[in-house]
Design a protein around this motif. Structure first.
Motif, PDB file in Angstrom:
ATOM      1  N   LEU A 133      59.842  54.166  47.197  1.00 24.57           N
ATOM      2  CA  LEU A 133      58.752  55.046  46.802  1.00 24.57           C
ATOM      3  C   LEU A 133      57.958  54.433  45.653  1.00 24.57           C
ATOM      4  O   LEU A 133      56.721  54.433  45.673  1.00 24.57           O
ATOM      5  CB  LEU A 133      59.289  56.410  46.389  1.00 24.57           C
ATOM      6  CG  LEU A 133      58.247  57.367  45.789  1.00 24.57           C
ATOM      7  CD1 LEU A 133      57.204  57.755  46.831  1.00 24.57           C
ATOM      8  CD2 LEU A 133      58.908  58.610  45.201  1.00 24.57           C
ATOM      9  N   LEU A 134      58.650  53.901  44.662  1.00 22.45           N
ATOM     10  CA  LEU A 134      57.954  53.331  43.507  1.00 22.45           C
ATOM     11  C   LEU A 134      57.078  52.148  43.905  1.00 22.45           C
ATOM     12  O   LEU A 134      55.994  51.954  43.344  1.00 22.45           O
ATOM     13  CB  LEU A 134      58.963  52.912  42.443  1.00 22.45           C
ATOM     14  CG  LEU A 134      59.526  54.051  41.586  1.00 22.45           C
ATOM     15  CD1 LEU A 134      60.622  53.539  40.670  1.00 22.45           C
ATOM     16  CD2 LEU A 134      58.422  54.701  40.770  1.00 22.45           C
TER      17      LEU A 134
ATOM     18  N   LYS B 152      55.374  51.873  46.485  1.00 19.95           N
ATOM     19  CA  LYS B 152      54.133  52.418  47.045  1.00 19.95           C
ATOM     20  C   LYS B 152      53.359  53.236  46.018  1.00 19.95           C
ATOM     21  O   LYS B 152      52.135  53.332  46.087  1.00 19.95           O
ATOM     22  CB  LYS B 152      54.465  53.272  48.268  1.00 19.95           C
ATOM     23  CG  LYS B 152      55.123  52.470  49.390  1.00 19.95           C
ATOM     24  CD  LYS B 152      55.566  53.361  50.544  1.00 19.95           C
ATOM     25  CE  LYS B 152      56.214  52.542  51.647  1.00 19.95           C
ATOM     26  NZ  LYS B 152      56.693  53.381  52.772  1.00 19.95           N
ATOM     27  N   LEU B 153      54.087  53.815  45.068  1.00 18.88           N
ATOM     28  CA  LEU B 153      53.469  54.690  44.081  1.00 18.88           C
ATOM     29  C   LEU B 153      52.718  53.899  43.005  1.00 18.88           C
ATOM     30  O   LEU B 153      51.610  54.284  42.605  1.00 18.88           O
ATOM     31  CB  LEU B 153      54.555  55.542  43.431  1.00 18.88           C
ATOM     32  CG  LEU B 153      54.135  56.677  42.500  1.00 18.88           C
ATOM     33  CD1 LEU B 153      53.277  57.690  43.231  1.00 18.88           C
ATOM     34  CD2 LEU B 153      55.377  57.349  41.915  1.00 18.88           C
TER      35      LEU B 153
ATOM     36  N   ARG C 247      49.087  52.853  43.654  1.00 15.83           N
ATOM     37  CA  ARG C 247      48.202  54.022  43.678  1.00 15.83           C
ATOM     38  C   ARG C 247      47.896  54.502  42.257  1.00 15.83           C
ATOM     39  O   ARG C 247      46.766  54.888  41.958  1.00 15.83           O
ATOM     40  CB  ARG C 247      48.839  55.148  44.499  1.00 15.83           C
ATOM     41  CG  ARG C 247      48.801  54.897  46.002  1.00 15.83           C
ATOM     42  CD  ARG C 247      49.554  55.967  46.771  1.00 15.83           C
ATOM     43  NE  ARG C 247      49.257  55.933  48.206  1.00 15.83           N
ATOM     44  CZ  ARG C 247      49.830  55.108  49.061  1.00 15.83           C
ATOM     45  NH1 ARG C 247      50.737  54.249  48.627  1.00 15.83           N
ATOM     46  NH2 ARG C 247      49.505  55.138  50.341  1.00 15.83           N
ATOM     47  N   LEU C 248      48.888  54.476  41.373  1.00 17.86           N
ATOM     48  CA  LEU C 248      48.643  54.857  39.983  1.00 17.86           C
ATOM     49  C   LEU C 248      47.745  53.832  39.304  1.00 17.86           C
ATOM     50  O   LEU C 248      46.909  54.182  38.473  1.00 17.86           O
ATOM     51  CB  LEU C 248      49.970  54.991  39.236  1.00 17.86           C
ATOM     52  CG  LEU C 248      50.916  56.083  39.766  1.00 17.86           C
ATOM     53  CD1 LEU C 248      52.216  56.100  38.966  1.00 17.86           C
ATOM     54  CD2 LEU C 248      50.241  57.458  39.726  1.00 17.86           C
TER      55      LEU C 248
ATOM     56  N   ASN D  46      53.213  59.660  50.343  1.00 14.50           N
ATOM     57  CA  ASN D  46      53.081  58.897  49.104  1.00 14.50           C
ATOM     58  C   ASN D  46      51.825  59.271  48.323  1.00 14.50           C
ATOM     59  O   ASN D  46      51.835  59.300  47.094  1.00 14.50           O
ATOM     60  CB  ASN D  46      53.073  57.391  49.410  1.00 14.50           C
ATOM     61  CG  ASN D  46      54.326  56.940  50.119  1.00 14.50           C
ATOM     62  OD1 ASN D  46      55.438  57.231  49.687  1.00 14.50           O
ATOM     63  ND2 ASN D  46      54.159  56.230  51.232  1.00 14.50           N
ATOM     64  N   GLU D  47      50.749  59.557  49.034  1.00 16.09           N
ATOM     65  CA  GLU D  47      49.494  59.891  48.362  1.00 16.09           C
ATOM     66  C   GLU D  47      49.610  61.210  47.613  1.00 16.09           C
ATOM     67  O   GLU D  47      49.131  61.347  46.483  1.00 16.09           O
ATOM     68  CB  GLU D  47      48.356  59.953  49.383  1.00 16.09           C
ATOM     69  CG  GLU D  47      46.979  60.082  48.751  1.00 16.09           C
ATOM     70  CD  GLU D  47      46.664  58.941  47.795  1.00 16.09           C
ATOM     71  OE1 GLU D  47      46.175  59.224  46.667  1.00 16.09           O
ATOM     72  OE2 GLU D  47      46.904  57.771  48.145  1.00 16.09           O
TER      73      GLU D  47
ATOM     74  N   ILE E 143      52.349  62.543  46.451  1.00 17.88           N
ATOM     75  CA  ILE E 143      53.236  62.338  45.301  1.00 17.88           C
ATOM     76  C   ILE E 143      52.474  61.658  44.167  1.00 17.88           C
ATOM     77  O   ILE E 143      52.586  62.045  42.997  1.00 17.88           O
ATOM     78  CB  ILE E 143      54.473  61.518  45.706  1.00 17.88           C
ATOM     79  CG1 ILE E 143      55.320  62.307  46.700  1.00 17.88           C
ATOM     80  CG2 ILE E 143      55.311  61.150  44.477  1.00 17.88           C
ATOM     81  CD1 ILE E 143      56.491  61.523  47.290  1.00 17.88           C
ATOM     82  N   ALA E 144      51.674  60.659  44.510  1.00 18.56           N
ATOM     83  CA  ALA E 144      50.875  59.973  43.489  1.00 18.56           C
ATOM     84  C   ALA E 144      49.916  60.942  42.814  1.00 18.56           C
ATOM     85  O   ALA E 144      49.756  60.917  41.587  1.00 18.56           O
ATOM     86  CB  ALA E 144      50.106  58.809  44.116  1.00 18.56           C
TER      87      ALA E 144
END
Length: 207
Positions: free
Chosen positions: A25-26, A28-29, A32-33, A163-164, A166-167
């Motif tokens: 997850l991180l 992919k995250l 985005r951040l 993922n989006e 969550i971001a």
């Protein structure tokens, strides 16, 4: 540990049982951040012995000879290695303090489930005890299926595979956290550099 572990920057824990996919997850995250203009540092807990050095290398030889710590630097990166043979578990407060010179917008902590920091909990159906979804510090949960237990009304529920979303939750949480930190800082007439630049985040986050 009752009081929240604090720092001049927000700290968000990512907690989950092994096999849930925290690191995936991180991966992919974080990009985005970064698209939101955020500088994000990560502290990762390891449950076993690990080594970032290789036997035979000069740095390995010097560390084995007693250098404590040893810092290896090149044009592209540096690595600081410190032996902690008498420490049962890593001290998150000490690790957070090491982030201070880097002045990140956010520190994400992977693991360290017992520490008093706000947490986004990941839960994949059938992996581990669902009790991880409860607790004073849980602010959001990302699930692969409907929650197996009742959650507090204040806890946000997210799709573990989105993922989006969550971001976006992290970005929104970060904005609210910065507002809270700025209000507390201003009310105490704090003159720290972080307090004096409290509008930094709002200028970055134009969503």
């Amino acid at each position: 540990m009752e009081n929240e572990l604090t720092a001049p920057f927000p700290i968000l824990g990512i907690a989950a049982w092994s096999g849930t996919g925290k690191t995936t997850l991180l991966e992919k995250l974080l990009p985005r951040l970064g698209e939101h203009g955020l500088s994000v540092a990560v502290i990762k807990h390891a449950h076993h012995s690990f080594d970032v050095d290789q036997p035979g290398k000069d740095s390995y030889k010097l560390r084995s000879a007693g250098a404590a710590p040893i810092l290896v630097a090149s044009r592209q990166r540096f690595a600081l290695m410190q032996e902690t043979p008498d420490q049962e578990e890593p001290d998150l407060a000490q690790l957070i303090a090491m982030m201070l010179p880097h002045d990140p917008d956010l520190v994400i902590v992977e693991g360290f489930k017992a520490w008093p920091i706000p947490k986004l909990v990941l839960y994949r159906d059938g992996i581990g005890d669902a009790a991880i979804l409860t607790g004073r510090w849980v602010e959001a949960v990302a699930l692969s299926a409907p929650p197996p237990i009742d959650l507090a009304a204040s806890v946000a529920q997210l799709d573990l595979d989105d993922n989006e979303a969550i971001a976006q939750w992290v970005v929104t949480w970060l904005s609210a956290k910065n507002d809270t930190m700025s209000s507390k800082c201003m009310s105490s007439k704090c003159m720290s550099s972080k307090c004096m630049s409290s509008k930094r985040m709002s200028s970055k986050q134009q969503w």
